[in-house]
Design an enzyme around this catalytic site. Structure first.
Site, PDB file in Angstrom:
ATOM      1  CB  THR A   1      -1.036   0.087   1.283  1.00 48.28           C
ATOM      2  OG1 THR A   1      -0.246  -0.029   2.412  1.00 48.28           O
ATOM      3  CG2 THR A   1      -1.901  -1.600   1.401  1.00 48.28           C
ATOM      4  N   GLY A   2       0.464   2.241  -0.835  1.00 48.74           N
ATOM      5  CA  GLY A   2       1.178   3.576  -0.630  1.00 48.74           C
ATOM      6  C   GLY A   2       2.478   3.330  -1.252  1.00 48.74           C
ATOM      7  CB  SER A   3       3.585   0.738  -3.353  1.00 48.71           C
ATOM      8  OG  SER A   3       2.294   0.438  -4.014  1.00 48.71           O
ATOM      9  CB  THR A   4       2.533   5.745  -6.296  1.00 47.35           C
ATOM     10  OG1 THR A   4       2.425   6.840  -5.175  1.00 47.35           O
ATOM     11  CG2 THR A   4       1.254   5.113  -6.667  1.00 47.35           C
TER      12      THR A   4
ATOM     13  CE1 TYR B   1       4.473   9.124  10.938  1.00 49.56           C
ATOM     14  CE2 TYR B   1       6.301   9.417  12.324  1.00 49.56           C
ATOM     15  CZ  TYR B   1       5.791   8.926  11.061  1.00 49.56           C
ATOM     16  OH  TYR B   1       6.428   8.047  10.596  1.00 49.56           O
TER      17      TYR B   1
ATOM     18  N   GLY C   1       8.526   6.598  -2.888  1.00 47.13           N
ATOM     19  CA  GLY C   1       9.279   6.626  -1.594  1.00 47.13           C
ATOM     20  C   GLY C   1       9.762   5.038  -1.268  1.00 47.13           C
ATOM     21  CB  ILE C   2       9.712   3.527   2.000  1.00 49.80           C
ATOM     22  CG1 ILE C   2      10.953   4.373   2.605  1.00 49.80           C
ATOM     23  CG2 ILE C   2       9.694   2.142   2.832  1.00 49.80           C
ATOM     24  CD1 ILE C   2      10.971   4.692   4.125  1.00 49.80           C
ATOM     25  N   GLY C   3       7.622   2.815  -0.237  1.00 51.22           N
ATOM     26  CA  GLY C   3       6.584   1.885  -0.672  1.00 51.22           C
ATOM     27  C   GLY C   3       6.920   1.363  -2.075  1.00 51.22           C
TER      28      GLY C   3
END
Length: 258
Positions: free
Chosen positions: A13-16, A149, A18-20
């Site tokens: 998830t959230g993989s477009t 956070y 950066g780390i993802g």
């Protein structure tokens, strides 16, 4: 060590970016069929094209239950799930309203809760699975500038530990990964003004940021997204079969405990 994930389906998830994205590409390079997730078709399509091979994408905002339902309808089962999606917003505690707290809780914690509810039972039925939550060194070093956070990331560590115990003896492992300062696109953008004015390489500017704002760092520089992804790929592999319920640090030694 040759990690071979051929035949495994991995959702990140959230993989477009950066780390993802680095995790998704690392899993794909190890032979997995990877499902990229993001909130817009343009970004998802671009990430899938960069990875190539058998990668595919699902456009869904996993910050609420309706977005989760979209993902689940498109990909009803998976062998590897990496709950990477996360947000952060610096704000003094006394200026942080309920809406900010709730948004961080929904995106950083409940997105992972929903993924676990949906995908862990199938992994248990197949007697193999890997479920990973991206937490942060902020789970232990609660940042005073964004306590909300840090609390959400502490919850991710606790969630992973609890889920690992719930899945005991099933062949399914659950772990959390704790990155420290990492030179992702977002961090690079944050430091761009300093880089432009100084004319120094972004890596040097990031290293100065780490030594100033994360003075306990032993590495004394920002990690690369690939360095974080390497830990995740290993934990997703058969080689990590005896590692579960753990909080694995890729923090450059920022957390100052044994």
């Amino acid at each position: 060590m040759n990690i071979d994930l051929t035949g495994k389906l991995a959702i990140v998830t959230g993989s477009t970016e950066g780390i993802g994205f680095a995790i998704a590409r690392g899993l794909a390079d190890s032979g997995a069929t990877v499902v990229v997730n993001g909130r817009t078709s343009a970004r998802v399509d671009a990430a899938v094209a960069r990875i190539g091979g058998t990668a595919r994408g699902v456009v869904a905002d996993l910050g609420d239950a309706s977005g989760h339902d979209i993902l689940l309808a498109a990909e009803p089962q998976a062998d590897i799930v990496v709950s990477n999606l996360g947000i952060f917003q610096p704000a003094d505690f006394f200026d942080t309203d309920d809406a900010t707290w709730d948004r961080h809780w929904q995106v950083n914690v409940m997105a992972g809760v929903r993924l676990a509810r949906s995908y862990l039972p199938g992994m248990e039925d197949r007697r193999w699975g890997r479920f990973l939550l991206l937490a942060s060194e902020s789970a232990f070093n609660i940042p005073v500038e964004m306590i909300h956070y840090g609390v959400s990331k502490t919850a991710d560590v606790a969630l992973a530990r609890g889920l690992a115990k719930r899945m005991a003896g099933t062949g399914v492992t659950v772990n959390s990964v704790l990155p420290g300062p990492t030179l992702s696109e977002g961090v690079a953008a944050m430091l761009e003004d300093e880089r432009a004015s100084s004319g120094r390489p972004i890596e040097d500017v990031a290293a100065d940021f780490v030594t100033t704002h994360r003075s306990s760092s032993i590495l004394r520089r920002a990690a690369t997204v690939e360095e974080v992804a390497n830990m995740v790929v290993y934990l997703a592999s058969p080689f990590a079969s005896a590692t579960t319920g753990a909080a694995l640090r890729v923090d450059g030694g920022v957390i100052d405990t044994l």
